[in-house]
Design an enzyme around this catalytic site. Structure first.
Site, PDB file in Angstrom:
ATOM      1  N   HIS A  56      -4.343 -25.352  21.568  1.00 11.42           N
ATOM      2  CA  HIS A  56      -5.574 -24.888  22.208  1.00 11.42           C
ATOM      3  C   HIS A  56      -5.853 -25.643  23.505  1.00 11.42           C
ATOM      4  CE1 HIS A  56      -6.193 -22.791  18.501  1.00 11.42           C
ATOM      5  NE2 HIS A  56      -6.334 -23.901  17.809  1.00 11.42           N
ATOM      6  N   HIS A 219      -6.535 -18.558  16.490  1.00 10.01           N
ATOM      7  CA  HIS A 219      -5.248 -18.741  15.830  1.00 10.01           C
ATOM      8  C   HIS A 219      -4.533 -17.402  15.626  1.00 10.01           C
ATOM      9  CE1 HIS A 219      -7.973 -21.970  14.369  1.00 10.01           C
ATOM     10  NE2 HIS A 219      -6.948 -22.734  14.711  1.00 10.01           N
TER      11      HIS A 219
END
Length: 333
Positions: A56, A219
């Site tokens: 991320h 995700h």
């Protein structure tokens, strides 16, 4: 898929080592995969840590530095760090006034940060407060979490809480400010393409070239629905409508248009233009903004929009100086 890596097994360690190598303000605790400040802030100030799965970037390690985090711990790609890592980060961050945990609402993250807080209470004299971020309006529950996911607001809370800690607020005050910012935030994202996890080497889900996924998770979790690819104006309104329907309070907002990793800044500013127009139609003042890749999902194309309802204190804390690899602000709008 083509990737710039040595092996999937070493990609996280190599990336963290690279970050420490090129940023003298950071140090790496390689054993625990913790990035922390090379020059800790002065004694008596609250420490702030966060962490989560890798993939991320720049979240979380890229936000370690003056005005934001004191330390961040990284798990494997899309996998929570374990309690020992979190405890190591807390020890690096502790300056004698307690440590705030900022945690995205994913099952593994919440469980492991809770265990770390219990360890701190049993094995050290570090006082811990925890704030859980749950700002994603797309779903109530998903594969990765119970309740709403923590997404874009995490960046905003790390910045605001970091500024409160730097100015000398107590642990309880910093935690209250962080909770207020989290509760005043709403986010929703969309995907143009799937994410590809390096260890898998193939897209995580199939998305036809003429469709978009609305409400995607960071995700690659499924969203609310799929629809045909339309204009940026229509997609932006699809994201903004549920945000405005649930945004608490009154007054102006901070608009955060976040890239998911593979969307050009050119396109993100188109979304920002459309989002600003929607706010104008709703009579909501646009007081602050942030546009760019700050909480990504590897190579996913797409974006998320976060709205944070501001009060005077939150605005001042947002404007405070920060110097990190992922976000630098000079104390002005």
């Amino acid at each position: 898929m083509k990737n710039l890596m040595n092996t999937p097994q070493t990609i996280v360690d190599d990336a963290l080592a690279g970050m420490a190598a090129v940023h003298p303000s950071l140090q790496l605790d390689a054993e625990h995969r913790v990035i922390h400040r090379a020059h800790p802030k002065k004694e008596g100030l609250v420490g702030i840590i966060s962490g989560g799965g890798s993939g991320h970037e720049p979240l979380h390690a890229g936000f370690v530095g003056e005005g934001m985090l004191d330390a961040a711990c990284s798990g494997e790609v899309f996998t929570s760090p374990v309690p020992d890592q979190i405890m190591a980060a807390a020890k690096h961050a502790d300056r004698g006034a307690g440590v705030l945990f900022i945690v995205k609402n994913y099952t593994g993250d919440v469980m492991n940060f809770e265990m770390a807080a219990e360890l701190a209470a049993a094995e050290s004299d570090i006082e811990i407060e925890t704030v859980v971020i749950a700002d994603d309006v797309a779903v109530e529950d998903s594969t990765f979490t119970a309740g709403r996911r923590g997404v874009g607001a995490t960046v905003l809370v790390e910045k605001i809480a970091g500024a409160a800690a730097e100015r000398g607020d107590s642990l309880q005050q910093v935690a209250e400010i962080a909770r207020r910012a989290a509760e005043a935030s709403r986010s929703m994202g969309m995907a143009l393409t799937s994410v590809t996890v390096p260890a898998n080497g193939k897209p995580s889900f199939d998305l036809p070239s003429d469709e978009v996924e609305i409400g995607i998770g960071i995700h690659g979790e499924p969203g609310r629905h799929r629809e045909k690819l339309t204009s940026a104006a229509e997609i932006t309104r699809t994201l903004m409508d549920p945000l405005l329907a649930e945004l608490p309070g009154e007054g102006g907002v901070l608009l955060f248009v976040n890239g998911m990793g593979a969307t050009p800044l050119l396109e993100l500013y188109v979304v920002a233009k459309e989002a600003a127009a929607v706010l104008g139609e709703a009579g909501i003042p646009l007081q602050r903004s942030l546009v760019g890749d700050y909480i990504t999902s590897l190579d996913m194309a797409g974006c998320s929009i976060t709205l944070l309802r501001l009060d005077d204190d939150l605005a001042d804390l947002w404007d405070a100086p920060a110097s990190t690899p992922g976000l630098t602000m000079g104390g002005s709008r």
